[in-house]
Design a protein around this motif. Structure first.
Motif, PDB file in Angstrom:
ATOM      1  N   GLY A  25     -33.887 -42.980  41.229  1.00 58.95           N
ATOM      2  CA  GLY A  25     -32.599 -42.408  40.860  1.00 58.95           C
ATOM      3  C   GLY A  25     -31.927 -41.726  42.044  1.00 58.95           C
ATOM      4  O   GLY A  25     -32.538 -41.484  43.086  1.00 58.95           O
ATOM      5  N   LEU A  26     -30.647 -41.404  41.866  1.00 66.87           N
ATOM      6  CA  LEU A  26     -29.879 -40.755  42.936  1.00 66.87           C
ATOM      7  C   LEU A  26     -28.739 -39.963  42.323  1.00 66.87           C
ATOM      8  O   LEU A  26     -28.037 -40.451  41.432  1.00 66.87           O
ATOM      9  CB  LEU A  26     -29.308 -41.803  43.895  1.00 66.87           C
ATOM     10  N   MET A  27     -28.540 -38.731  42.832  1.00 69.30           N
ATOM     11  CA  MET A  27     -27.384 -37.936  42.445  1.00 69.30           C
ATOM     12  C   MET A  27     -26.769 -37.288  43.672  1.00 69.30           C
ATOM     13  O   MET A  27     -27.471 -36.900  44.607  1.00 69.30           O
ATOM     14  CB  MET A  27     -27.757 -36.851  41.422  1.00 69.30           C
ATOM     15  N   GLY A  28     -25.441 -37.196  43.651  1.00 70.14           N
ATOM     16  CA  GLY A  28     -24.707 -36.536  44.718  1.00 70.14           C
ATOM     17  C   GLY A  28     -24.062 -35.255  44.222  1.00 70.14           C
ATOM     18  O   GLY A  28     -24.484 -34.681  43.212  1.00 70.14           O
ATOM     19  N   TYR A  29     -23.022 -34.842  44.944  1.00 67.79           N
ATOM     20  CA  TYR A  29     -22.328 -33.601  44.573  1.00 67.79           C
ATOM     21  C   TYR A  29     -20.925 -33.626  45.173  1.00 67.79           C
ATOM     22  O   TYR A  29     -20.757 -33.936  46.340  1.00 67.79           O
ATOM     23  CB  TYR A  29     -23.076 -32.385  45.119  1.00 67.79           C
ATOM     24  N   ASP A  30     -19.929 -33.318  44.377  1.00 69.40           N
ATOM     25  CA  ASP A  30     -18.501 -33.172  44.732  1.00 69.40           C
ATOM     26  C   ASP A  30     -17.602 -34.006  43.830  1.00 69.40           C
ATOM     27  O   ASP A  30     -16.522 -33.591  43.472  1.00 69.40           O
ATOM     28  CB  ASP A  30     -18.172 -33.545  46.192  1.00 69.40           C
ATOM     29  N   ASP A  31     -18.041 -35.236  43.507  1.00 66.90           N
ATOM     30  CA  ASP A  31     -17.226 -36.204  42.762  1.00 66.90           C
ATOM     31  C   ASP A  31     -15.978 -36.590  43.552  1.00 66.90           C
ATOM     32  O   ASP A  31     -14.851 -36.440  43.072  1.00 66.90           O
ATOM     33  CB  ASP A  31     -16.840 -35.694  41.375  1.00 66.90           C
ATOM     34  N   ILE A  32     -16.194 -37.092  44.767  1.00 61.44           N
ATOM     35  CA  ILE A  32     -15.080 -37.644  45.534  1.00 61.44           C
ATOM     36  C   ILE A  32     -14.611 -38.928  44.858  1.00 61.44           C
ATOM     37  O   ILE A  32     -15.315 -39.504  44.022  1.00 61.44           O
ATOM     38  CB  ILE A  32     -15.489 -37.915  46.997  1.00 61.44           C
ATOM     39  N   ALA A  33     -13.424 -39.398  45.206  1.00 64.27           N
ATOM     40  CA  ALA A  33     -12.858 -40.583  44.552  1.00 64.27           C
ATOM     41  C   ALA A  33     -13.781 -41.788  44.699  1.00 64.27           C
ATOM     42  O   ALA A  33     -13.942 -42.591  43.760  1.00 64.27           O
ATOM     43  CB  ALA A  33     -11.487 -40.884  45.149  1.00 64.27           C
ATOM     44  N   GLN A  34     -14.411 -41.940  45.856  1.00 62.64           N
ATOM     45  CA  GLN A  34     -15.258 -43.104  46.107  1.00 62.64           C
ATOM     46  C   GLN A  34     -16.493 -43.129  45.211  1.00 62.64           C
ATOM     47  O   GLN A  34     -17.088 -44.189  45.006  1.00 62.64           O
ATOM     48  CB  GLN A  34     -15.695 -43.118  47.576  1.00 62.64           C
ATOM     49  N   ALA A  35     -16.899 -41.985  44.680  1.00 63.64           N
ATOM     50  CA  ALA A  35     -18.078 -41.937  43.813  1.00 63.64           C
ATOM     51  C   ALA A  35     -17.870 -42.749  42.537  1.00 63.64           C
ATOM     52  O   ALA A  35     -18.838 -43.279  41.972  1.00 63.64           O
ATOM     53  CB  ALA A  35     -18.416 -40.492  43.463  1.00 63.64           C
ATOM     54  N   ALA A  36     -16.619 -42.847  42.101  1.00 66.83           N
ATOM     55  CA  ALA A  36     -16.325 -43.570  40.863  1.00 66.83           C
ATOM     56  C   ALA A  36     -16.042 -45.052  41.090  1.00 66.83           C
ATOM     57  O   ALA A  36     -15.853 -45.794  40.126  1.00 66.83           O
ATOM     58  CB  ALA A  36     -15.123 -42.929  40.157  1.00 66.83           C
ATOM     59  N   TRP A  37     -16.004 -45.486  42.338  1.00 68.21           N
ATOM     60  CA  TRP A  37     -15.769 -46.904  42.600  1.00 68.21           C
ATOM     61  C   TRP A  37     -16.885 -47.733  41.968  1.00 68.21           C
ATOM     62  O   TRP A  37     -18.050 -47.305  41.896  1.00 68.21           O
ATOM     63  CB  TRP A  37     -15.709 -47.165  44.098  1.00 68.21           C
ATOM     64  N   VAL A  38     -16.526 -48.939  41.544  1.00 71.31           N
ATOM     65  CA  VAL A  38     -17.471 -49.785  40.816  1.00 71.31           C
ATOM     66  C   VAL A  38     -18.733 -50.045  41.636  1.00 71.31           C
ATOM     67  O   VAL A  38     -19.849 -50.038  41.112  1.00 71.31           O
ATOM     68  CB  VAL A  38     -16.796 -51.121  40.425  1.00 71.31           C
ATOM     69  N   GLY A  39     -18.585 -50.246  42.939  1.00 70.90           N
ATOM     70  CA  GLY A  39     -19.739 -50.551  43.772  1.00 70.90           C
ATOM     71  C   GLY A  39     -20.697 -49.393  43.919  1.00 70.90           C
ATOM     72  O   GLY A  39     -21.851 -49.594  44.307  1.00 70.90           O
ATOM     73  N   ALA A  40     -20.245 -48.186  43.633  1.00 70.75           N
ATOM     74  CA  ALA A  40     -21.102 -47.003  43.752  1.00 70.75           C
ATOM     75  C   ALA A  40     -21.520 -46.484  42.390  1.00 70.75           C
ATOM     76  O   ALA A  40     -22.713 -46.365  42.095  1.00 70.75           O
ATOM     77  CB  ALA A  40     -20.373 -45.901  44.523  1.00 70.75           C
ATOM     78  N   SER A  41     -20.549 -46.166  41.536  1.00 73.70           N
ATOM     79  CA  SER A  41     -20.817 -45.588  40.211  1.00 73.70           C
ATOM     80  C   SER A  41     -21.826 -44.461  40.327  1.00 73.70           C
ATOM     81  O   SER A  41     -22.819 -44.395  39.591  1.00 73.70           O
ATOM     82  CB  SER A  41     -21.309 -46.671  39.242  1.00 73.70           C
ATOM     83  N   LEU A  42     -21.557 -43.545  41.259  1.00 76.86           N
ATOM     84  CA  LEU A  42     -22.500 -42.493  41.618  1.00 76.86           C
ATOM     85  C   LEU A  42     -22.495 -41.362  40.589  1.00 76.86           C
ATOM     86  O   LEU A  42     -21.451 -40.806  40.259  1.00 76.86           O
ATOM     87  CB  LEU A  42     -22.138 -41.938  43.000  1.00 76.86           C
ATOM     88  N   SER A  43     -23.672 -40.999  40.128  1.00 76.45           N
ATOM     89  CA  SER A  43     -23.819 -39.803  39.290  1.00 76.45           C
ATOM     90  C   SER A  43     -23.734 -38.578  40.198  1.00 76.45           C
ATOM     91  O   SER A  43     -24.365 -38.536  41.250  1.00 76.45           O
ATOM     92  CB  SER A  43     -25.149 -39.821  38.545  1.00 76.45           C
ATOM     93  N   THR A  44     -22.968 -37.577  39.766  1.00 73.79           N
ATOM     94  CA  THR A  44     -22.687 -36.469  40.670  1.00 73.79           C
ATOM     95  C   THR A  44     -22.253 -35.239  39.875  1.00 73.79           C
ATOM     96  O   THR A  44     -22.258 -35.244  38.645  1.00 73.79           O
ATOM     97  CB  THR A  44     -21.590 -36.895  41.678  1.00 73.79           C
ATOM     98  N   VAL A  45     -21.885 -34.202  40.583  1.00 68.90           N
ATOM     99  CA  VAL A  45     -21.330 -32.986  39.991  1.00 68.90           C
ATOM    100  C   VAL A  45     -19.911 -32.828  40.503  1.00 68.90           C
ATOM    101  O   VAL A  45     -19.668 -32.917  41.711  1.00 68.90           O
ATOM    102  CB  VAL A  45     -22.162 -31.741  40.373  1.00 68.90           C
ATOM    103  N   ARG A  46     -18.996 -32.602  39.593  1.00 67.06           N
ATOM    104  CA  ARG A  46     -17.592 -32.510  39.985  1.00 67.06           C
ATOM    105  C   ARG A  46     -17.154 -31.065  40.176  1.00 67.06           C
ATOM    106  O   ARG A  46     -17.369 -30.213  39.316  1.00 67.06           O
ATOM    107  CB  ARG A  46     -16.682 -33.154  38.936  1.00 67.06           C
ATOM    108  N   GLN A  47     -16.553 -30.803  41.330  1.00 61.47           N
ATOM    109  CA  GLN A  47     -15.806 -29.561  41.524  1.00 61.47           C
ATOM    110  C   GLN A  47     -14.385 -29.987  41.886  1.00 61.47           C
ATOM    111  O   GLN A  47     -14.164 -30.776  42.806  1.00 61.47           O
ATOM    112  CB  GLN A  47     -16.436 -28.678  42.581  1.00 61.47           C
ATOM    113  N   ASP A  48     -13.428 -29.493  41.128  1.00 62.12           N
ATOM    114  CA  ASP A  48     -12.057 -29.980  41.190  1.00 62.12           C
ATOM    115  C   ASP A  48     -11.277 -29.297  42.305  1.00 62.12           C
ATOM    116  O   ASP A  48     -11.061 -28.075  42.258  1.00 62.12           O
ATOM    117  CB  ASP A  48     -11.386 -29.731  39.838  1.00 62.12           C
ATOM    118  N   PRO A  49     -10.810 -30.044  43.318  1.00 59.70           N
ATOM    119  CA  PRO A  49     -10.070 -29.435  44.426  1.00 59.70           C
ATOM    120  C   PRO A  49      -8.794 -28.733  43.978  1.00 59.70           C
ATOM    121  O   PRO A  49      -8.433 -27.687  44.531  1.00 59.70           O
ATOM    122  CB  PRO A  49      -9.750 -30.628  45.334  1.00 59.70           C
TER     123      PRO A  49
END
Length: 341
Positions: free
Chosen positions: A280-304
């Motif tokens: 598994g893998l998780m990131g942090y920030d929820d940048i726009a690229q995290a939601a791209w289909v090729g990534a679909s990264l699970s993460t934590v969102r902090q809203d700029p």
């Protein structure tokens, strides 16, 4: 430069007053946001000024008033999408308040005192620092000039006239640990920079503490940087030269910023690991690229935008009440569970 350009540059408020048939005081009131002037007369003066090519020298006006409409923003690492989105939200918010942003981009860990000196020369109405940890001397300089100072994602202080805004990194780290525990992960590998920021350190420390409560083993590997390439090289090296994780789904990686997490994701895939089946893998920030289909990264969102709104609220309050008590605001974060955890 043509003669017409030179004439346009030489236009003064006196020229506007003469052309509009009003006093110079009326011209000044027409260009002031709170000027006492009728809408009809303001419109007439502004139209005449536009027709003859006049514009206000806002810096000179600020020096005359002992305070300009400028707000200094000091930032670094704009190659990080989260930081660039944060700065974009701040600059738009400053403009929306009728102020003007003055942006300085510095190298990471570059001292901010020289830049601050330039900002104080411009009689700025406030300073927002999203990079570097200013020392007490810098704070004292802002206080001496009665310039509000807002620190974003910096360590908390008890300095007077200084306010802080940060995402709730402690809650975010706990959310990551809980999400991975619910997926049955029993071994977490934290991939973190050697020179870690205050915000990322809070996330990692919170995750480690929570993993201890869940009896989840934690391992740490260090990368030489905090960008995509650093994580790609670090994770690739870990997978090929050290003990590779068992491909039974028990292990997950946590990378405390998304741009690095995307590098880790590619390293895992290139090595032949299936994400999230094998690891598994998780990131942090929820940048726009995290939601791209090729990534679909699970993460934590902090809203700029939420962060920027709180910064600007504190700035306006500090301008209004310079001697008010220091305020620290932690912005709530949310889980964005996609396909990688």
């Amino acid at each position: 430069m043509s003669a017409g350009d030179r004439r346009k540059q030489a236009v003064t408020s006196h020229d506007v007053a003469r052309a509009a048939g009003v006093s110079r005081a009326s011209v000044s009131r027409a260009f002031a946001a709170d000027g006492n002037i009728s809408p009809k007369l303001r419109s007439h003066v502004l139209q005449v000024a536009q027709d003859i090519g006049y514009s206000v020298n806002q810096i000179a006006r600020g020096l005359n008033r002992q305070r300009s409409d400028l707000v200094g923003i000091i930032a670094s690492r704009l190659d990080n999408p989260h930081r660039s989105a944060q700065v974009e939200a701040l600059t738009k918010g400053v403009v929306a308040q009728g102020l003007r942003p003055l942006l300085f981009c510095i190298e990471r860990n570059e001292p901010v005192d020289r830049i601050l000196g330039l900002l104080l020369d411009y009689q700025v109405s406030g300073v927002i620092i999203t990079s570097g940890s200013p020392d007490e001397t810098i704070v004292e300089r802002c206080a001496a000039h009665e310039v509000p100072l807002i620190l974003v994602d910096r360590p908390n202080t008890d300095w007077e006239r200084v306010d802080h805004v940060t995402g709730d990194n402690v809650a975010g780290g706990r959310m990551v640990a809980q999400a991975l525990q619910e997926k049955g992960r029993s071994h977490i590998v934290v991939v973190r920079p050697r020179r870690i920021t205050h915000a990322m350190s809070e996330r990692v420390d919170s995750l480690v503490t929570t993993c201890g409560e869940f009896d989840i083993a934690v391992e740490t590997i260090l990368m030489d940087g905090s960008d995509y390439d650093a994580a790609l090289q670090c994770v690739s090296h870990w997978l090929t030269t050290q003990n590779a994780p068992v491909r039974d789904g028990s292990t997950a990686l946590f990378v405390p910023n998304d741009i690095s997490a995307l590098g880790a994701l590619d390293a895992l895939r290139v090595t032949g690991l299936a994400v999230p089946q094998d690891i598994g893998l998780m990131g942090y920030d929820d940048i726009a690229q995290a939601a791209w289909v090729g990534a679909s990264l699970s993460t934590v969102r902090q809203d700029p935008e939420t962060i920027a709104a709180e910064v600007l609220t504190l700035l306006a309050r500090r301008i209004e009440t310079p001697d008010g008590p220091p305020t620290t605001i932690r912005i709530p974060v949310t889980l964005k569970l996609r396909s990688t955890h």
